[in-house]
Design an enzyme around this catalytic site. Structure first.
Site, PDB file in Angstrom:
ATOM      1  N   LYS A  57       0.681  -1.219  -0.144  1.00 25.70           N
ATOM      2  CA  LYS A  57       0.107  -0.090  -0.021  1.00 25.70           C
ATOM      3  C   LYS A  57       0.847   1.173   0.096  1.00 25.70           C
ATOM      4  O   LYS A  57       0.706   2.344  -0.742  1.00 25.70           O
ATOM      5  CB  LYS A  57      -0.883   0.028   1.087  1.00 25.70           C
ATOM      6  CG  LYS A  57      -2.066  -1.134   0.940  1.00 25.70           C
ATOM      7  CD  LYS A  57      -2.733  -1.294   2.356  1.00 25.70           C
ATOM      8  CE  LYS A  57      -3.740  -2.726   2.217  1.00 25.70           C
ATOM      9  NZ  LYS A  57      -4.310  -2.926   3.156  1.00 25.70           N
ATOM     10  N   GLN A  73      -5.081  -2.033   9.232  1.00 26.68           N
ATOM     11  CA  GLN A  73      -5.086  -3.346   8.634  1.00 26.68           C
ATOM     12  C   GLN A  73      -5.541  -4.317   9.829  1.00 26.68           C
ATOM     13  O   GLN A  73      -5.503  -4.374  10.859  1.00 26.68           O
ATOM     14  CB  GLN A  73      -3.315  -3.250   8.622  1.00 26.68           C
ATOM     15  CG  GLN A  73      -3.200  -4.808   8.026  1.00 26.68           C
ATOM     16  CD  GLN A  73      -3.458  -4.745   6.304  1.00 26.68           C
ATOM     17  OE1 GLN A  73      -3.575  -3.841   5.665  1.00 26.68           O
ATOM     18  NE2 GLN A  73      -4.101  -5.903   5.851  1.00 26.68           N
ATOM     19  N   ASP A 114     -11.620   1.950   3.106  1.00 23.04           N
ATOM     20  CA  ASP A 114     -11.776   0.826   2.964  1.00 23.04           C
ATOM     21  C   ASP A 114     -13.361   0.471   2.612  1.00 23.04           C
ATOM     22  O   ASP A 114     -13.730  -0.522   2.125  1.00 23.04           O
ATOM     23  CB  ASP A 114     -11.433   0.013   4.245  1.00 23.04           C
ATOM     24  CG  ASP A 114     -10.276  -0.602   4.143  1.00 23.04           C
ATOM     25  OD1 ASP A 114      -9.807  -1.158   3.245  1.00 23.04           O
ATOM     26  OD2 ASP A 114      -9.589  -1.069   5.289  1.00 23.04           O
TER      27      ASP A 114
END
Length: 287
Positions: free
Chosen positions: A52, A96, A119
């Protein structure tokens, strides 16, 4: 023999387009940063976080990385999220997953500002997706839509069968294919006659989390097969939920593992970040 849908190639196309867009936005004085939080040192999570950060560097947006100890308390994590919510330069916040067992994932997801929820997991983001309002869509399902569209595969009017009902893939996948005017069936571990239902699919999206489970008896001739799974087999080789060698001769198009759906997730995360920089989620258009 099926066409292999090249997720690496398509994800690179998307990142190249985003790189140009970021450059143009910078000319307008619009910039932003993605903040990524990792709790613990899970090796797979560390790889994802590194990928990322590399993607941010490639398209030209800033990245902040917070690597917290495994024993970080939920309260400490929530304080950090709240701090990042208040930073104007941070346009996206990503925690995460999975988190250590002593931290409630739902509490953390709820704490992220919906305006920075790149997300697409916040209940407000999910609600907007469900009623068709613009907002952040979860990255893996959004990436699958792009795989299909950029491969010239028609979605409208097709019967799409989704195997799996998770909040991360299955449920949003159903909503996104419905938005594209597919007829959608969602199946799961309690579904009866699963092979029979799957054989009705024009587009079969497999997100069940069982390595090499879906064989030829689940796939009708000429169907498109999208394999979301990623596992390591007994020989430590990457594989998906689909028995690729068995299904490939039957399907018209299929995603390999690796190199199919996987690269699209980070590409669409970058897309969400750029949308946040560009306009903010309330005025963004999905697709």
């Amino acid at each position: 023999m099926a066409v292999r849908i090249d997720g690496k190639k398509i994800s690179q196309q998307i990142k190249d387009e985003l790189k140009e867009k970021v450059s143009a936005l910078r000319q307008e004085g619009k910039e932003g940063t993605l903040a990524v939080i990792q709790v613990g040192a899970d090796p797979a999570s560390s790889v994802y976080v590194r990928n990322k950060k590399n993607a941010c560097a490639y398209i030209g947006i800033g990245s902040l990385s917070y690597e917290l100890k495994e024993d970080t308390s939920e309260e400490e994590l929530l304080r950090l999220v709240e701090e990042l919510n208040g930073k104007e330069e941070v346009k996206g916040i990503l925690v995460q997953l999975p988190l250590p067992s002593h931290i409630c994932e739902a509490n953390v997801i709820h704490a992220i500002s919906p305006e920075k929820d790149v997300d697409g997991f916040h209940p407000q983001s999910v609600g907007k997706l469900a009623i068709g309002e613009p907002g952040f869509a979860p990255c893996t399902p959004a990436g699958i839509i792009q795989l299909l569209k950029r491969s010239g595969i028609e979605i409208a009017g097709k019967h799409c069968v989704v195997i799996g009902r998770s909040n991360i893939v299955g449920k949003p996948m159903a909503l996104l294919t419905l938005k594209e005017n597919a007829t959608v069936t969602v199946t799961h571990s309690k579904t009866k006659n699963l092979p029979e239902i799957c054989r009705q699919a024009d587009i079969l999206i497999v997100a069940m989390g069982k390595p090499r489970f879906i064989g030829a008896e689940y796939v009708k001739e000429g169907a498109v097969v999208i394999d979301v799974g990623i596992h390591r087999d007994a020989g430590n080789k990457l594989c998906g939920d689909v028995k690729f060698e068995e299904v490939e001769p039957i399907a018209s198009a299929i995603t390999p593992v690796p190199g199919g759906v996987g690269p699209m997730t980070i590409a669409m995360l970058m897309d969400n970040c750029v949308r946040g920089i560009e306009k903010g989620p309330n005025t963004m258009l999905q697709g």
